[in-house]
Design a protein around this motif. Sequence first.
Motif, PDB file in Angstrom:
ATOM      1  N   UNK A   1       0.834  -1.203   0.000  1.00  0.00           N
ATOM      2  CA  UNK A   1       0.000   0.000   0.000  1.00  0.00           C
ATOM      3  C   UNK A   1       0.861   1.242   0.000  1.00  0.00           C
ATOM      4  N   UNK A   2       0.239   2.366  -0.307  1.00  0.00           N
ATOM      5  CA  UNK A   2       0.931   3.644  -0.149  1.00  0.00           C
ATOM      6  C   UNK A   2       0.165   4.467   0.869  1.00  0.00           C
ATOM      7  N   UNK A   3       0.880   4.873   1.911  1.00  0.00           N
ATOM      8  CA  UNK A   3       0.273   5.682   2.968  1.00  0.00           C
ATOM      9  C   UNK A   3       0.547   7.155   2.711  1.00  0.00           C
ATOM     10  N   UNK A   4      -0.414   7.971   3.070  1.00  0.00           N
ATOM     11  CA  UNK A   4      -0.198   9.411   3.083  1.00  0.00           C
ATOM     12  C   UNK A   4      -0.216   9.859   4.541  1.00  0.00           C
ATOM     13  N   UNK A   5       0.860  10.509   4.952  1.00  0.00           N
ATOM     14  CA  UNK A   5       1.010  10.919   6.353  1.00  0.00           C
ATOM     15  C   UNK A   5       1.445  12.380   6.387  1.00  0.00           C
ATOM     16  N   UNK A   6       0.757  13.184   7.193  1.00  0.00           N
ATOM     17  CA  UNK A   6       1.216  14.572   7.351  1.00  0.00           C
ATOM     18  C   UNK A   6       1.588  14.804   8.813  1.00  0.00           C
TER      19      UNK A   6
ATOM     20  N   UNK B   1       3.076  16.800   3.342  1.00  0.00           N
ATOM     21  CA  UNK B   1       2.582  15.443   3.110  1.00  0.00           C
ATOM     22  C   UNK B   1       3.724  14.492   2.758  1.00  0.00           C
ATOM     23  N   UNK B   2       3.680  13.313   3.369  1.00  0.00           N
ATOM     24  CA  UNK B   2       4.650  12.257   3.074  1.00  0.00           C
ATOM     25  C   UNK B   2       3.906  11.120   2.384  1.00  0.00           C
ATOM     26  N   UNK B   3       4.460  10.605   1.296  1.00  0.00           N
ATOM     27  CA  UNK B   3       3.894   9.421   0.644  1.00  0.00           C
ATOM     28  C   UNK B   3       4.853   8.257   0.850  1.00  0.00           C
ATOM     29  N   UNK B   4       4.357   7.230   1.499  1.00  0.00           N
ATOM     30  CA  UNK B   4       5.220   6.115   1.883  1.00  0.00           C
ATOM     31  C   UNK B   4       4.674   4.805   1.349  1.00  0.00           C
ATOM     32  N   UNK B   5       5.483   4.133   0.543  1.00  0.00           N
ATOM     33  CA  UNK B   5       5.123   2.813   0.023  1.00  0.00           C
ATOM     34  C   UNK B   5       5.424   1.776   1.103  1.00  0.00           C
ATOM     35  N   UNK B   6       4.411   1.000   1.483  1.00  0.00           N
ATOM     36  CA  UNK B   6       4.555   0.039   2.583  1.00  0.00           C
ATOM     37  C   UNK B   6       4.280  -1.372   2.059  1.00  0.00           C
TER      38      UNK B   6
END
Length: 424
Positions: free
Chosen positions: A28-33, A68-73
């Motif tokens: 998944x890709x998470x969006x975290x701020x 915003x951070x986009x993180x592939x998990x």
Amino acid sequence: MQFLLILGFLGVLAQWSWVASSLNNDDQVFSITPKTQAEVDIVKNVSSQFETVLWSPAAPEFIREEAEVHLFVPGNSSQAVRELLQTHGVTHAVMLANTKELIEMQTRNASTDPRSGMSYYEKYHSLEDIYHWLNKTAMENPDRVKVILIGSSFEKRPLYVLKLSAISTTNTNKKAIWLDCGIHAREWIAPAFCLWFVQYSLSFYESNRDIATILDNMDVYVLPVMNPDGYKYTWTTDRMWRKNRSTREDSRCAGVDLNRNFDANWCTEGASHHPCSEIFCGEFPESEPEASAVASFLRRHKEAVALYVTIHSYSQMLLFPYSCTRDLTENHAELLSMAKEAAQKIKRYYRNNYKYGAGAETIYLAPGGSDDWAYKLGIKYSFTFELQDRGRYGFLLPPSEIPRACNEALIALKTIALRVVERI
Ligand code: ARG
Ligand code: ZN
């Protein structure tokens, strides 16, 4: 009877939990701020663990409050990452849940299906396909296209440049545009744009006044895949790979960030000396054969090349030097007005917003980039385009979006090139 009902119920339950767990096991890709410095530190920490891959920003050191951070998990780290975020009260949204499907869509090759109606240019292509396309394009257009071998990659793959030129006899010391794509392996829309651009130029030279004006006044050198080893690797092994594939004896980590390997305030703030970093600058400037081949070619042709353009994704930005310092260039106002006009054209024709400005102030300090290096070499019109999108699909932009993404970049490139033509 009751027994059967219970069995049935259990069956449904089992199915449900199976569905739920298989969903959770997907990449998944998470969006975290992150809201506070403490949260920034937690996200930095998470992103350097669990085999996650940062999509945006390019490296943990660029993570900031309120950005915003986009993180592939990967699926197998998903639970651990979610737990870690949860225990520290950091909220996240799932930006992409169907990465497997999206990757499948990007790599599906419908070219064998004549009913698909998709043209070659509305698909992503493997490296082998692109090499084949290069030869075919040159063979079919012998008086307008020349193939030039400018060097080879770390794994010894050829770096081919296509030289496009109009058949004109009048202009003796013709200027040129340099266009490169795919310096970062996972940014697949970039090579797709180089192919799109070549096809467009060859097809519309006769009918489109802008492209005729550009080609009558300037040759165009196109390097469709600057990082062939990395690109190949994203098709075979790791879709999220960014760097090239060079290896060294003193580290288990492969790859140098080619856009940190040029001689422009090389490896100062915004790049890293650590081989495992996504923004590893390499051993010394131009240590990498891909960067060195491009730099050598441009040094040999610096009198002719008036416009340098390099294509990246994603984030929708039209950037110009400097990225290696917060100083402004001597022709900042001119570059700004060109980028602004290009962004306005995109807005008018495609209703899409592109940010524009000097790299350092628009994204982050990023030294050793090809655009800054080309600028310092004397190519006063130097741009980095960051194509679609702004995070909806990120690097996994579906093929159906290729035409619009490329047309946006095309209109921006034409707008800027026409301004350069006026000045040469
Ligand atoms: N996303 C690109 C990178 O991090 C930005 C390139 C802008 N130009 C530059 N010289 N850093 O490489
Ligand atoms: Zn990039």
